[in-house]
Scaffold this motif. Structure first.
Motif, PDB file in Angstrom:
ATOM      1  N   PRO A 209       3.297   2.502  -8.455  1.00 38.66           N
ATOM      2  CA  PRO A 209       2.497   1.618  -7.599  1.00 38.66           C
ATOM      3  C   PRO A 209       3.295   0.358  -7.275  1.00 38.66           C
ATOM      4  N   LYS A 210       3.077  -0.165  -6.094  1.00 39.83           N
ATOM      5  CA  LYS A 210       3.808  -1.372  -5.661  1.00 39.83           C
ATOM      6  C   LYS A 210       3.021  -2.033  -4.548  1.00 39.83           C
ATOM      7  N   ASP A 211       3.567  -3.122  -4.006  1.00 39.64           N
ATOM      8  CA  ASP A 211       2.947  -3.838  -2.897  1.00 39.64           C
ATOM      9  C   ASP A 211       2.444  -2.861  -1.825  1.00 39.64           C
ATOM     10  N   VAL A 212       1.173  -2.995  -1.457  1.00 40.75           N
ATOM     11  CA  VAL A 212       0.559  -2.045  -0.528  1.00 40.75           C
ATOM     12  C   VAL A 212       1.275  -2.012   0.823  1.00 40.75           C
ATOM     13  N   ALA A 213       1.787  -3.156   1.270  1.00 45.60           N
ATOM     14  CA  ALA A 213       2.488  -3.205   2.568  1.00 45.60           C
ATOM     15  C   ALA A 213       3.756  -2.351   2.526  1.00 45.60           C
ATOM     16  N   VAL A 214       4.419  -2.332   1.382  1.00 42.23           N
ATOM     17  CA  VAL A 214       5.634  -1.525   1.229  1.00 42.23           C
ATOM     18  C   VAL A 214       5.277  -0.037   1.289  1.00 42.23           C
ATOM     19  N   LEU A 215       4.204   0.328   0.573  1.00 41.11           N
ATOM     20  CA  LEU A 215       3.746   1.720   0.569  1.00 41.11           C
ATOM     21  C   LEU A 215       3.333   2.154   1.972  1.00 41.11           C
ATOM     22  N   GLN A 216       2.544   1.303   2.599  1.00 41.60           N
ATOM     23  CA  GLN A 216       2.016   1.594   3.925  1.00 41.60           C
ATOM     24  C   GLN A 216       3.148   1.849   4.927  1.00 41.60           C
ATOM     25  N   ALA A 217       4.146   0.977   4.906  1.00 36.96           N
ATOM     26  CA  ALA A 217       5.263   1.111   5.848  1.00 36.96           C
ATOM     27  C   ALA A 217       6.047   2.405   5.596  1.00 36.96           C
ATOM     28  N   ALA A 218       6.150   2.804   4.326  1.00 39.01           N
ATOM     29  CA  ALA A 218       6.919   4.009   3.987  1.00 39.01           C
ATOM     30  C   ALA A 218       6.264   5.269   4.564  1.00 39.01           C
ATOM     31  N   TYR A 219       4.943   5.203   4.780  1.00 39.95           N
ATOM     32  CA  TYR A 219       4.215   6.375   5.281  1.00 39.95           C
ATOM     33  C   TYR A 219       3.707   6.175   6.708  1.00 39.95           C
ATOM     34  N   ASP A 220       4.104   5.063   7.325  1.00 42.35           N
ATOM     35  CA  ASP A 220       3.750   4.827   8.727  1.00 42.35           C
ATOM     36  C   ASP A 220       4.863   3.985   9.346  1.00 42.35           C
ATOM     37  N   ASP A 221       6.026   4.607   9.492  1.00 43.32           N
ATOM     38  CA  ASP A 221       7.223   3.886   9.922  1.00 43.32           C
ATOM     39  C   ASP A 221       7.157   3.501  11.390  1.00 43.32           C
ATOM     40  N   ASP A 222       7.931   2.469  11.745  1.00 45.51           N
ATOM     41  CA  ASP A 222       7.936   1.927  13.107  1.00 45.51           C
ATOM     42  C   ASP A 222       8.425   2.924  14.143  1.00 45.51           C
ATOM     43  N   SER A 223       9.370   3.793  13.764  1.00 51.58           N
ATOM     44  CA  SER A 223       9.920   4.710  14.772  1.00 51.58           C
ATOM     45  C   SER A 223       9.062   5.963  14.958  1.00 51.58           C
TER      46      SER A 223
END
Ligand code: AVJ
Length: 332
Positions: A209-223
């Motif tokens: 578990p870690k910062d939710v923003a980090v997790l979120q970005a890993a599974y919803d990337d900008d590209s």
């Protein structure tokens, strides 16, 4: 039942699908999931040829930290891991795929034997052939099969000093009860020597578990690579069951479920959808979702407790400096 009746054979805006590629039993399983009030698909259907390529692309995204962090943990703690596991044994890897992680580990441990297990038997066979060429001292084998169904290894695989290697935080894709069953099966594989002094064990990758923003970005990337990966499951399912999903009509959603400590991925209908397959179909309302994946993030103590319930003992964990990812070793 609202969802299970055959839909009227009215004119349809898409072409007739090809005949289903999946066998009757698998097809029934997939359709059963699609017809649940909360529709679901197993994440194993992400990995057709295109999906496997998309996953490769995910592992190189700046946002997707697990792959490179696991590699860094293995590099950073190589000596300690070798000391804990011991050299010259047998490495058994469920879901071995390209065998690239196996090559690094087998080299580090100077392993004598390697057994890769994977559902994609042909792809695995080719990867194991490359591994043999790269590590000539290694007796490397390919076994086609699904670890969740319980695999039998060839008789001439040494029974002592077996290490089950399960990297990539793949264990996170299973619900905790299924993860426990899988770990118990791995315990059986690792403890085939049956003697107290046997040094069998497991080396497994866990995303913490870690910062939710980090997790979120890993599974919803900008590209949008993860979005394409998620949608591709529908194209694969179309081929498997003969359905007519239009992947472009489904929106990628990923969020962290704090209560369950897991990332959830869903596909949400962009508008009302009528999906048909031979013998039936289902209507989806705008915004209605199909659940495609869970990715559990275990606190380290919870995971070592799970390992212990599966029969393992003396867990030892190594992490990166940020504490994002762990490689855990435990004895069988
Ligand atoms: C292959 C299960 C480790 O859960 O992180 C990546 C799959 N899904 N992006 C994960 C995945 C979305 C991945 N595992």
């Amino acid at each position: 039942m609202r969802h299970s009746h055959p839909l009227p054979g009215a004119a349809h805006h898409r072409q007739a699908a090809l005949p289903p590629e999946a066998g009757a039993q698998e097809r029934a399983q997939i359709l059963h999931g699609l017809l649940q009030p909360q529709a679901r698909l197993s994440p194993k259907y992400f990995y057709d040829q295109h999906g496997s390529e998309l996953f490769e692309a995910i592992t190189r995204l700046p946002e997707y930290y697990p792959t490179r962090t696991e590699r860094a943990v293995l590099r950073r703690h190589a000596r300690a891991i070798r000391a804990a596991v011991g050299a010259g044994g047998v490495v058994i890897e469920p879901g071995a795929g390209s065998c690239e992680k196996a090559r690094v580990l087998c080299r580090l441990l100077a392993a004598r034997q390697f057994v890769g297990v994977d559902i994609s038997a042909d792809y695995l066979q080719a990867a194991v052939a490359r591994l043999r060429a790269q590590l000539p001292g290694l007796d490397a084998r390919a076994v086609g099969g699904d670890i969740t169904a319980g695999v039998q290894l060839p008789d001439d695989i040494a029974r002592q000093q077996r290490l089950v290697f399960y990297p990539g935080s793949s264990i996170g894709n299973f619900d905790p009860d299924m993860a426990l069953a899988l770990l118990r099966h791995m315990h059986t594989l690792a403890s085939a020597g049956g003697q107290a002094q046997d040094t069998g064990g497991i080396l497994i990758g866990i995303d913490l578990p870690k910062d939710v923003a980090v997790l979120q970005a890993a599974y919803d990337d900008d590209s949008g690579v993860t979005a394409a990966f998620n949608r591709n499951i529908l194209a694969h399912v179309n081929r498997l069951v003969g359905s007519d999903f239009d992947p472009q009509q489904w929106r990628h959603e990923a969020f962290f479920n704090t209560t369950a400590s897991r990332i959830e991925m869903h596909l949400a209908a962009c508008g009302p959808q009528r999906v048909r397959w031979p013998g039936g179909g289902r209507d989806f309302a705008a915004g209605e979702r199909i659940h495609t994946e869970n990715s559990y993030k275990y606190p380290l103590a919870d995971f070592t407790a799970l390992l212990q319930r599966a029969g393992f003992h003396a867990p030892q964990a190594w992490t990166d400096e940020r504490g994002w990812y762990a490689l855990v070793h435990a004895r069988a």
